[in-house]
Design an enzyme around this catalytic site. Structure first.
Site, PDB file in Angstrom:
ATOM      1  N   LYS A 201       0.851  -1.200   0.000  1.00  0.00           N
ATOM      2  CA  LYS A 201       0.000   0.000   0.000  1.00  0.00           C
ATOM      3  C   LYS A 201       0.883   1.245   0.000  1.00  0.00           C
ATOM      4  O   LYS A 201       1.911   1.294   0.697  1.00  0.00           O
ATOM      5  CB  LYS A 201      -0.907  -0.014   1.233  1.00  0.00           C
ATOM      6  CG  LYS A 201      -1.912   1.132   1.288  1.00  0.00           C
ATOM      7  CD  LYS A 201      -2.851   1.003   2.484  1.00  0.00           C
ATOM      8  CE  LYS A 201      -3.854   2.142   2.540  1.00  0.00           C
ATOM      9  NZ  LYS A 201      -4.807   2.026   3.653  1.00  0.00           N
TER      10      LYS A 201
ATOM     11  N   SER B 234      -9.794   2.387   2.698  1.00  0.00           N
ATOM     12  CA  SER B 234      -8.866   3.061   1.806  1.00  0.00           C
ATOM     13  C   SER B 234      -7.910   2.121   1.089  1.00  0.00           C
ATOM     14  O   SER B 234      -7.253   2.490   0.126  1.00  0.00           O
ATOM     15  CB  SER B 234      -8.052   4.073   2.605  1.00  0.00           C
ATOM     16  OG  SER B 234      -7.222   3.407   3.557  1.00  0.00           O
TER      17      SER B 234
ATOM     18  N   SER C   1     -10.466   0.212   6.963  1.00  0.00           N
ATOM     19  CA  SER C   1      -9.824   0.274   5.652  1.00  0.00           C
ATOM     20  C   SER C   1      -9.113  -0.996   5.204  1.00  0.00           C
ATOM     21  O   SER C   1      -8.604  -1.054   4.092  1.00  0.00           O
ATOM     22  CB  SER C   1      -8.819   1.435   5.612  1.00  0.00           C
ATOM     23  OG  SER C   1      -9.501   2.664   5.567  1.00  0.00           O
TER      24      SER C   1
END
Length: 493
Positions: free
Chosen positions: A79, A159, A183
Site C-alpha cells: 500500500k 482506503s 480500511s
C-alpha cells in the site's frame, strides 16, 4: 492469469521449497499479470519491476543455499502509505509528488527480511481517507468483481482498495494494508478476500504515513485465512522507533488454522442490527451463526450499548488527529511546492493544490473540533465516548465471550461515481458503521468472505477478538471459510 499467479502464498511457498518453481518465474508471472491488467484496474500506482527481479534472484540464491526466510520468494504489493526506501511513496496524494523516502517502514522491512519480493506500490484513498478508493490522486481503483449481467465498474472499498483489488485479481500473492476505521476489512469484504486489522500496537507504525495516530494499524489482505496468518506473523513486531508498538510475543498464527471452536462462546451484538439493513446482510450473518453453531461453538446474545455513538465519535477523533498530522505538509521540505508572494501564501497555495476535497474536508472538521471553545464540546466528549465503547467490549470479554460475530459491511460493493454517495459524504461514512468500533477500542478484527448476494457480489462477515488474541480470530475465521467456500471474480479485464 497464469497458473503461478493462482497459487496461494502457502502453495507457492511449498513449491518454492521443493524447487518445483523459482522465485524469478513466480515474480515474472505477476509482473506480466500486472502489465496486462493494471491499465484497466488501476491497482498499482508504481511497479518496481527491476527491484522485484533483483529480490527474486536473491531469494532463489537463498532457497538454493538452504537459508530461506519465512516468505522467501513470495511477491507482494505494498500500500502506498508505507515508506519504501528510494521508491514512490505518496499516500495517494498530489502533495507528496516525487517523494522517495531514504528509509524503509518497519512493516515492509520485516517482510523483506523474511525474503518477500516487492512488486510495487498499491493505489489507495488519499492519506487513507475514504471508503471507496475514489479520493486517490491517481484515480479510482476498479473492483475485479462485477454484478451478474452488468458491466458497471464497482468500487473495491477503501482506503486499501488497491491492495484488495490486486489480491482479488491475482496481481500479487498478498498485500500490506492499513486500517483506521475499517480500511482493511471493508475492502476485503467488497472483493471476496481476507483482511485482518490486528490489535493496536501489534504492528509498528514507524515509516507509515500517519492519518489518525491512535487508530491507524497495519495488517495484511490475502486470498485466504492461512495466507493472512502467514503474512501477519512476518509483519508484526515490537519496535523501539514506535512507542505505541506492544512488546508482546508474536504467535505462530498459522498454527491456529484448523483449531476446533467447539465450546467457544461467540457473541452476537444486538446493536449491529441496524434499521434499514439489507435482508442479504442479515441472511449472511444468520448463516455465519449457523456455521459456527454447527462447528460446536456456543452462540450468545450480547449488548454493546455505546455502539450507536461510535461513528460520530470516530468522525471527530480521526479528523482531529488528521488535521494535526497533515500540518507537516507545507511545500517546504519535500513533495509539491506551489510558489507564492511570501511564505504564508506558499503554504496556502501548496495545500490548496496538493490536498484533495475529502482530505480538505476532514482537515477542516478536525481543526474546528480542536479549536478554542469547541475542544471540550466535541473532541474531549468524543474521547470519553471512546472510553465507554472500549468498556463495552471489556465487559463482554470478561463475561466469557471469546469472539464477536458481525457483518463486515452494510452492503455489497457499489458503483464508482455513485451519485448518492457523492452528494452526501455521510452516506459514504456509513460504510464504516460495523468496523469503526474495533479501531476505537484498539481490538483485532478480521473480515472473511461468507457468500454472494443476489447479483453475485461478495459479502463478508467480521469477527472481533480480545486484545492480542489474533489466534482465536484465525481459528474461527477458518471455520467460516471452510463452510462458505472460496470465491473468485469472473475474469473480464
Amino acid at each position: 492469469m497464469s497458473e503461478l499467479t493462482n497459487l496461494t502464498i502457502a502453495e507457492a511457498r511449498a513449491r518454492l521449497e521443493k524447487r518445483e518453481i523459482t522465485a524469478a518465474e513466480l515474480t515474472d508471472a505477476y509482473l506480466a499479470a500486472i502489465e496486462a491488467a493494471n491499465p484497466t484496474l488501476n491497482a498499482y500506482v508504481a511497479v518496481t519491476a527491476d527491484k522485484a527481479r533483483a529480490m527474486a534472484a536473491a531469494s532463489d540464491a537463498r532457497l538454493a543455499a538452504g537459508t530461506a526466510g519465512a516468505l522467501e520468494g513470495i511477491p507482494l504489493g505494498v500500500k502506498d502509505l508505507f515508506a519504501t526506501e528510494g521508491e514512490h511513496t505518496q499516500a495517494g496524494s498530489h502533495i507528496l509528488d516525487g517523494f522517495r523516502p531514504p528509509y524503509e517502514s518497519t512493516v515492509t522491512a520485516n517482510l523483506w527480511a523474511d525474503g518477500a519480493v516487492m512488486l510495487g506500490k498499491l493505489n489507495m484513498d488519499e492519506f487513507a481517507m475514504g471508503s471507496s478508493n475514489e479520493t486517490s490522486h491517481y484515480g479510482p481503483v476498479v473492483n475485479p468483481w462485477r454484478a451478474e449481467g452488468d458491466d458497471k465498474a464497482l468500487v473495491p472499498g477503501g482506503s486499501s482498495g488497491g491492495s484488495a483489488a490486486a489480491v482479488a485479481a491475482w496481481l500479487c500473492a498478498g498485500a500490506t494494508a492499513t486500517d483506521t476505521g475499517g480500511s482493511i476489512r471493508q475492502p476485503a469484504a467488497f472483493t471476496g478476500t481476507v483482511g485482518i486489522k490486528p490489535t493496536y500496537g501489534r504492528c509498528s507504525r514507524w515509516g507509515t504515513v500517519a492519518f489518525a495516530s491512535s487508530l491507524d494499524q497495519a495488517g495484511p489482505i490475502a486470498r485466504d485465512v492461512r495466507d493472512a496468518a502467514i503474512l501477519l506473523r512476518s509483519m508484526a513486531s515490537v519496535d523501539d522507533k514506535d512507542t505505541t508498538s506492544a512488546d508482546v510475543p508474536v504467535a505462530d498464527y498459522e498454527a491456529a488454522i484448523g483449531r476446533s471452536v467447539k465450546g467457544m462462546r461467540i457473541g452476537i451484538p444486538k446493536e449491529y442490527r441496524m434499521d434499514g439493513m439489507p435482508g442479504e446482510i442479515e441472511a449472511v450473518w444468520q448463516q455465519g451463526i449457523a456455521w459456527l453453531r454447527a462447528a460446536g461453538a456456543e452462540i450468545v446474545d450480547i449488548s454493546l450499548p455505546h455502539t450507536k455513538y461510535a461513528l460520530p465519535a470516530y468522525y471527530i477523533v480521526a479528523p482531529a488527529e488528521a488535521s494535526s498530522n497533515l500540518a507537516r505538509y507545507d511545500g517546504v521540505r519535500y513533495g509539491l511546492r506551489v510558489p507564492g508572494r511570501d511564505l504564508l501564501e506558499m503554504y496556502e497555495n501548496t495545500r490548496a493544490a496538493g490536498f484533495g476535497a475529502e482530505v480538505k474536508r476532514r482537515v477542516m472538521i478536525g481543526t474546528y473540533v480542536l479549536s478554542a471553545g469547541y475542544y471540550d464540546a466535541y473532541y474531549l466528549r468524543a474521547q470519553k465516548v471512546r472510553t465507554l465503547i472500549k468498556k463495552d467490549f471489556e465487559d463482554v470479554f470478561e463475561a466469557g465471550v471469546e469472539a464477536i460475530l458481525t457483518p463486515a459491511t452494510p452492503s455489497a460493493a457499489f458503483g464508482i461515481g455513485d451519485q448518492d454517495m457523492a452528494a452526501d459524504p455521510v452516506k459514504m461514512y456509513l460504510n464504516d458503521v460495523f468496523t469503526v468500533t474495533v479501531n476505537m477500542a484498539g481490538l483485532p478484527g478480521i473480515a472473511v468472505p461468507a457468500g454472494l448476494d443476489g447479483k453475485g457480489l461478495p459479502l463478508g462477515l467480521q469477527l472481533i477478538g480480545r486484545p492480542f488474541d489474533e489466534e482465536t480470530l484465525f481459528a474461527t475465521a477458518h471455520v467460516l471459510e471452510e463452510a462458505a467456500g472460496h470465491f473468485a471474480p469472473r475474469r473480464w479485464w
